[in-house]
Design a protein around this motif. Structure first.
Motif, PDB file in Angstrom:
ATOM      1  N   LEU A  25       0.873  -1.168   0.000  1.00  0.00           N
ATOM      2  CA  LEU A  25       0.000   0.000   0.000  1.00  0.00           C
ATOM      3  C   LEU A  25       0.910   1.217   0.000  1.00  0.00           C
ATOM      4  N   SER A  27       0.968   5.232   0.116  1.00  0.00           N
ATOM      5  CA  SER A  27       0.128   6.361   0.497  1.00  0.00           C
ATOM      6  C   SER A  27       0.898   7.658   0.310  1.00  0.00           C
ATOM      7  N   GLU A  28       0.238   8.629  -0.278  1.00  0.00           N
ATOM      8  CA  GLU A  28       0.821   9.953  -0.475  1.00  0.00           C
ATOM      9  C   GLU A  28      -0.267  10.988  -0.229  1.00  0.00           C
ATOM     10  N   LYS A  29       0.047  12.004   0.551  1.00  0.00           N
ATOM     11  CA  LYS A  29      -0.956  12.998   0.938  1.00  0.00           C
ATOM     12  C   LYS A  29      -1.475  13.800  -0.257  1.00  0.00           C
ATOM     13  N   ALA A  34       0.399  11.321  -5.582  1.00  0.00           N
ATOM     14  CA  ALA A  34      -0.101   9.942  -5.584  1.00  0.00           C
ATOM     15  C   ALA A  34      -0.196   9.439  -7.031  1.00  0.00           C
ATOM     16  N   ILE A  51      -2.962   5.179  -2.713  1.00  0.00           N
ATOM     17  CA  ILE A  51      -4.044   6.025  -2.218  1.00  0.00           C
ATOM     18  C   ILE A  51      -3.504   7.411  -1.884  1.00  0.00           C
ATOM     19  N   ALA A  53      -3.706   9.818   0.893  1.00  0.00           N
ATOM     20  CA  ALA A  53      -4.118   9.849   2.301  1.00  0.00           C
ATOM     21  C   ALA A  53      -3.029  10.522   3.122  1.00  0.00           C
ATOM     22  N   GLY A  55      -0.765  10.615   6.277  1.00  0.00           N
ATOM     23  CA  GLY A  55      -0.214   9.689   7.253  1.00  0.00           C
ATOM     24  C   GLY A  55      -0.386  10.123   8.692  1.00  0.00           C
ATOM     25  N   TRP A  60      -6.344   3.800   7.430  1.00  0.00           N
ATOM     26  CA  TRP A  60      -6.278   2.369   7.698  1.00  0.00           C
ATOM     27  C   TRP A  60      -6.397   2.142   9.201  1.00  0.00           C
TER      28      TRP A  60
END
Length: 187
Positions: A25, A27-29, A34, A51, A53, A55, A60
């Motif tokens: 997975l 994840s990148e803000k 992303a 995704i 999102a 951190g 999740w």
């Protein structure tokens, strides 16, 4: 990969995960970053998901992962050999601005791994305020965490110091001044 943009590390991790039958997975803000991660992973043979999102506000559940890499946003002072112009964009107060974010990302990464899981905290800064101080503070906040020796993961790399964390230097290792600490959640 908790701070996956622009995707180089995620592509490597995705290939390694595919060899082991693991899921990645990334994840990148920032949504546009992303997208860069998704492009870097395009064609990767293993199962993965990218995704957008934050951190510090995870998308999740706690304990969801076996391993987490969090290569935190930082001043970038360790990359000055490649980006010398960056020295003119940084001010001493920039360190204070990154500190809460770095600690928040590391704390949430620790909560994201299961008991026995490992978090790799990395930054391209040699400054103690972005490296050992962050790790020391987070270890105090998370008593169910231990610091692992990262040096055995870099066989053949000389001059890694006393450990257990690793600070690479341009004049010794021919790299950016990168930092790595490994933390295992024990309870």
């Amino acid at each position: 990969d908790g701070c996956a943009g622009p995707g180089g590390k995620a592509a490597l991790l995705g290939a390694l995960a595919a060899e082991r039958g693991a899921f990645l997975l990334a994840s990148e803000k920032q949504p546009h970053r992303a997208g860069l991660v998704a492009r870097a992973l395009d064609g990767n043979p293993g199962p993965y998901q990218v995704i957008a999102a934050d951190g510090t506000r995870p998308a999740w559940r706690p304990g969801s992962f076996d391993r987490v890499l969090v290569d935190v946003p930082c001043t970038g002072l360790g990359a000055l050999r490649r980006r010398p112009e960056a020295r003119w964009r940084r001010r001493p107060e920039d360190l204070d601005g990154f500190a809460p974010l770095q600690r928040g990302l590391l704390c949430n990464a620790l909560e994201a791994v299961r008991v026995g899981g490992v978090v790799a905290y990395a930054t391209c800064s040699p400054h103690l305020a972005e490296t050992r101080a962050v790790v020391t503070d987070v270890l105090k906040q998370h008593p169910g965490t231990e610091l692992l020796d990262a040096r055995p993961l870099l066989p053949g790399v000389p001059g890694l110091g006393e450990g257990p964390d690793v600070q690479l230097w341009p004049h010794v290792h021919g790299t950016d001044a990168m930092y790595l600490a490994l933390l295992r959640r024990t309870s």
